[in-house]
Design a protein around this motif. Structure first.
Motif, short mmCIF file in Angstrom:
data_model
loop_
_atom_site.label_atom_id
_atom_site.label_comp_id
_atom_site.label_asym_id
_atom_site.label_seq_id
_atom_site.Cartn_x
_atom_site.Cartn_y
_atom_site.Cartn_z
N SER A 1 -8.61 6.20 -10.63
CA SER A 1 -8.82 5.73 -9.26
C SER A 1 -7.49 5.56 -8.52
O SER A 1 -7.45 5.60 -7.30
CB SER A 1 -9.58 4.40 -9.26
OG SER A 1 -8.81 3.38 -9.85
N SER A 2 -6.40 5.39 -9.27
CA SER A 2 -5.08 5.26 -8.64
C SER A 2 -4.72 6.50 -7.84
O SER A 2 -4.09 6.42 -6.79
CB SER A 2 -4.00 5.02 -9.69
OG SER A 2 -4.23 3.84 -10.40
N GLU B 1 -4.81 6.62 1.03
CA GLU B 1 -3.93 5.81 1.87
C GLU B 1 -2.98 6.70 2.66
O GLU B 1 -2.78 6.50 3.86
CB GLU B 1 -3.10 4.86 1.00
CG GLU B 1 -3.82 3.62 0.52
CD GLU B 1 -2.96 2.76 -0.39
OE1 GLU B 1 -3.50 1.80 -0.96
OE2 GLU B 1 -1.75 3.06 -0.56
N GLN C 1 0.89 -1.17 0.00
CA GLN C 1 0.00 0.00 0.00
C GLN C 1 0.92 1.22 0.00
O GLN C 1 1.35 1.70 1.05
CB GLN C 1 -0.90 -0.01 1.23
CG GLN C 1 -2.01 -1.05 1.17
CD GLN C 1 -3.03 -0.82 2.26
OE1 GLN C 1 -2.70 -0.58 3.42
NE2 GLN C 1 -4.30 -0.89 1.89
N THR D 1 -6.77 6.37 -4.56
CA THR D 1 -6.27 5.31 -3.68
C THR D 1 -5.01 5.76 -2.97
O THR D 1 -4.88 5.65 -1.75
CB THR D 1 -5.98 4.02 -4.48
OG1 THR D 1 -7.18 3.61 -5.14
CG2 THR D 1 -5.48 2.90 -3.59
#
Length: 331
Positions: free
Chosen positions: A238-239, A246, A98, A242
């Protein structure tokens, strides 16, 4: 290479292979990398060494640390080329990473670095560095304009520069306004960052954090450069969300951080590096820059959309943060 390693470090390298462009060899569970560091001064190497030792003491995983020579030096020279040897416990590249969370934890840990750095610190210097770079390229552009472009690349450069000049000036003004309007928070303290953070910075085949990539700067440097990297390598928006979510979930970002990141995205570093790379390369290696410039110019509208869409990356927690918008981007 094997002879040099034996001579300067007393280590016997059986089989050499490549990792991240470096000659490497393995002894037991440790991988060693021999790296050329002509671009780094002795003072810069010492500061990087200090940061590596600090992160090792903090038990940061997968950090490449300096191996001192038999004479207790950070580097050795051979035929006027400077080399260092780094070592790291072998860890296979991870698929479950992640990256936003891991980068936030890395920055969090490195904010407590206790020593003052004078050679590799970029904290608070963006305005000066950007203005200097802009002035240099503008002077070069004026020269090309007067001498008349000779080839397709130069014609594209001469025609496109005024647009990117405007974008860069907007970035500098946005940065200045941010520093005037917003108060930095603890999260805005200097930390260990990377020259250009991207998906391969850590996941370089062996999952090694290379100290020669490091500078001391605001965390927004790494966040912005990763978002820029995603834009030019990934069509999946969407990256962005994300990665940002995070990071922000692990270390909440301040309004100052969000604005600093945006100012860095506004600054067209990708364009500057393409033009500079072309003219600094030998004639036979310029074709890739010609294609890159054409692609950049074709994607300029998309990049404006990306800049407009940045405000949508604010997490639910930070929707209340006010970020000034640029009217010319037609929000």
């Amino acid at each position: 290479m094997k002879k040099m390693i034996q001579e300067h470090y007393g280590l016997k390298a059986i089989d050499l292979f490549k990792v991240n462009g470096c000659d490497a060899f393995q002894l037991h569970q440790t991988i060693f990398l021999l790296q050329k560091v002509q671009h780094l001064s002795e003072e810069e190497l010492y500061e990087i060494y200090q940061m590596g030792q600090f992160l090792q003491d903090k038990r940061e995983p997968c950090v490449g640390t300096f191996v001192l020579t038999k004479d207790n030096n950070l580097f050795f020279e051979n035929e006027k080329v400077r080399y260092i040897l780094l070592k790291c416990r072998t860890v296979k590249a991870r698929n479950d990473i992640q990256l936003g969370s891991d980068l936030a934890r890395f920055h969090q840990k490195a904010r407590s670095f206790p020593y003052e750095l004078s050679n590799i610190s970029r904290i608070g210097q963006w305005k000066y560095l950007w203005e200097k770079r802009l002035d240099q390229l503008e002077g070069f552009w004026r020269g090309k304009l007067q001498s008349h472009p000779l080839n397709h690349f130069e014609k594209q450069f001469v025609e496109s520069f005024p647009y990117y000049l405007g974008l860069a000036e907007n970035a500098i003004q946005y940065l200045v306004d941010t520093e005037l309007d917003d108060e930095p928070q603890p999260v805005d303290a200097g930390t260990i960052c990377h020259q250009r953070f991207n998906l391969h910075t850590w996941n370089n085949g062996m999952y090694i954090k290379m100290p020669t990539d490091w500078v001391f700067d605001h965390c927004g440097r790494d966040i912005a450069e990763y978002l820029r990297y995603l834009f030019f390598s990934d069509e999946n928006n969407s990256s962005y969300y994300t990665f940002i979510n995070e990071y922000d979930r692990t270390t909440p970002l301040s309004a100052f951080s969000w604005r600093l990141i945006y100012s860095r995205l506004l600054f067209p570093l990708h364009y500057f590096e393409c033009i500079e790379g072309y003219y600094l390369s030998p004639e036979g290696e310029r074709a890739s820059y010609e294609k890159e410039l054409t692609d950049l110019l074709n994607e300029s509208d998309k990049y404006e959309q990306f800049l407009r869409g940045y405000f949508g990356t604010l997490s639910m927690r930070t929707k209340k943060i006010f970020l000034p918008r640029l009217h010319w981007l037609n929000f």
